[in-house]
Design a protein around this motif. Sequence first.
Motif, PDB file in Angstrom:
ATOM      1  N   ALA A   1       0.835  -1.204   0.000  1.00  0.00           N
ATOM      2  CA  ALA A   1       0.000   0.000   0.000  1.00  0.00           C
ATOM      3  C   ALA A   1       0.869   1.254   0.000  1.00  0.00           C
ATOM      4  CB  ALA A   1      -0.919   0.003   1.226  1.00  0.00           C
ATOM      5  N   ASP A   2       0.330   2.300  -0.632  1.00  0.00           N
ATOM      6  CA  ASP A   2       0.959   3.614  -0.491  1.00  0.00           C
ATOM      7  C   ASP A   2       0.831   4.060   0.960  1.00  0.00           C
ATOM      8  OD1 ASP A   2       1.175   3.433  -3.205  1.00  0.00           O
ATOM      9  OD2 ASP A   2      -0.011   5.221  -3.665  1.00  0.00           O
ATOM     10  N   GLN A   3       1.764   4.916   1.381  1.00  0.00           N
ATOM     11  CA  GLN A   3       1.699   5.482   2.723  1.00  0.00           C
ATOM     12  C   GLN A   3       1.962   6.983   2.664  1.00  0.00           C
ATOM     13  OE1 GLN A   3       4.415   3.143   5.244  1.00  0.00           O
ATOM     14  NE2 GLN A   3       2.604   1.994   5.948  1.00  0.00           N
ATOM     15  N   VAL A   4       1.366   7.717   3.595  1.00  0.00           N
ATOM     16  CA  VAL A   4       1.589   9.153   3.689  1.00  0.00           C
ATOM     17  C   VAL A   4       2.053   9.464   5.110  1.00  0.00           C
ATOM     18  CG1 VAL A   4      -0.837   9.679   4.255  1.00  0.00           C
ATOM     19  CG2 VAL A   4       0.619  11.436   3.235  1.00  0.00           C
ATOM     20  N   LYS A   5       3.029  10.347   5.192  1.00  0.00           N
ATOM     21  CA  LYS A   5       3.654  10.659   6.483  1.00  0.00           C
ATOM     22  C   LYS A   5       3.481  12.139   6.800  1.00  0.00           C
ATOM     23  CE  LYS A   5       8.237  10.447   8.750  1.00  0.00           C
ATOM     24  NZ  LYS A   5       8.009   9.330   9.681  1.00  0.00           N
ATOM     25  N   ASP A   6       2.981  12.432   7.986  1.00  0.00           N
ATOM     26  CA  ASP A   6       2.981  13.795   8.514  1.00  0.00           C
ATOM     27  C   ASP A   6       4.359  14.020   9.114  1.00  0.00           C
ATOM     28  OD1 ASP A   6       2.794  16.118  10.046  1.00  0.00           O
ATOM     29  OD2 ASP A   6       0.713  15.746  10.630  1.00  0.00           O
ATOM     30  N   ILE A   7       5.191  14.798   8.446  1.00  0.00           N
ATOM     31  CA  ILE A   7       6.587  14.895   8.877  1.00  0.00           C
ATOM     32  C   ILE A   7       6.753  15.770  10.111  1.00  0.00           C
ATOM     33  CG2 ILE A   7       7.440  14.438   6.550  1.00  0.00           C
ATOM     34  CD1 ILE A   7       8.057  17.396   6.255  1.00  0.00           C
ATOM     35  N   ARG A   8       5.681  16.434  10.562  1.00  0.00           N
ATOM     36  CA  ARG A   8       5.745  17.211  11.795  1.00  0.00           C
ATOM     37  C   ARG A   8       5.573  16.325  13.015  1.00  0.00           C
ATOM     38  NH1 ARG A   8       0.871  20.753   9.723  1.00  0.00           N
ATOM     39  NH2 ARG A   8       0.270  18.573   9.424  1.00  0.00           N
ATOM     40  N   SER A   9       4.620  15.395  12.927  1.00  0.00           N
ATOM     41  CA  SER A   9       4.347  14.509  14.063  1.00  0.00           C
ATOM     42  C   SER A   9       5.036  13.169  13.931  1.00  0.00           C
ATOM     43  CB  SER A   9       2.843  14.280  14.185  1.00  0.00           C
ATOM     44  OG  SER A   9       2.347  13.557  13.061  1.00  0.00           O
TER      45      SER A   9
END
Length: 447
Positions: free
Chosen positions: A414-422
């Motif tokens: 699966a694709d993944q998305v990362k909140d680079i702040r948290s």
Amino acid sequence: MPTSPRPLSGFPEWLPAQRIVEQQVVDTLRRTFELHGFSSVETRSVEPLETMQRKGEIDKEVYVVRRLHAEGNEDLDPAKTLALHFDMTVPFSRYVLENAGKLEFPFRRYQIQKAWRGERPQEGRYREFLQADIDVIDRDTLPAHVDIELPLVVIADAVSTLPLPPLKMSVNNRKLAEGFYRGVGVQDTLGVLQRIDKLDKIGPALVRKLLVEEMSLSDKQADLCLSLAEIRTTDLSFVDRVRALGVSGELLETGLQELAAVVAAGIEYAPGFLIADLKIARGLDYYTGTVYETVMEGHEELGSVCSGGRYDSLATDGKTTYPGNGLSIGVSRILARLLGRELLTATRSVPTCVLVALPSEDDRPAGRRIAAALRGRGIAVEISPTAAKFGKQIRYAERRGIPYVWFPGRDGGADQVKDIRSGDQVDATAADWAPPAEDLRPRIVRP
């Protein structure tokens, strides 16, 4: 030999985060104006110089436009020379005259555009600046309720949705002032108005000197004019205070009644916003009735950030007159102060919400498909400029202020998305995933 560029004073330029703030302020004003039924127009940047020179104490501030290799007489012929407009009211009046047969009256217009003045550059005064104007103009007569609607409904509504310091609008009436001056025996009422308009800049002692020496007023006349200018109230008590000065006349009484109606409406609809301030004059000679000036609380030394007034005879073709009332918000003046002192900023300096990372250059076509799917749903996306290590791509997003990094799935994953702040990272699909509303676009915030 190459030389470093030197900045030009008086011509503000914004960094990307500051430009985002400016654009969002403009968008908010535009939406508010349209909610109140105002149509957008844009006029040309130049008008004949002779038109510019007829509109008050502005001659020394007008920029003329000439070709580098101009032909003929080097002397400026005001009828043939073009000048950059110093406000939008004069061009709008000309626009109305030229298009009167195609417009429906009363015509409600807003105009967000740059103007130019040959000011001495300083904070709050620029040679090139952005204004946001609204006007209501009619044929032959303009209802009195417009004097109330513009400041209380439109301006108060527009600025209430922006993270600005509180505004205070001072209001006066040119009929009141001119009627009073006539009542004390003044012949050149416009000249007195223009000198009273300098009170905040040079103080009462110097204004009194100008009235006596330049306008040939007696000491008593000058003192009475200054006594009128000292009256400032948040209620209707200004009416009795004016009458207590012992001056009367029909024009004065008309001005008092018109101003009282505006202030009374302010007390009812926007308590504390409007102030009757009888020193407000506005130096341009086309104003004929209610006039307005507005300051930001805590930044009063900046001067007026929103001004204007009623003009009954600026637009006329000799047969028909188109009276109007308008207000101008000094967008550049407001933002230069707040941005320059870091009192406003944007949550990020780019519109991009998501960076699509690339495991390799071979994955760029797949990255384009992901980006297209997200953009199709209104999410601003960039694709990583290089297929470097993921750590470097994340640092690129951090430097740009991009909050999310998208990692395409590999080998059926699966694709993944990362909140680079948290640091939070979740599975996602480009057809369904959406950021929180507060991250979708940059927002204006107070640091």
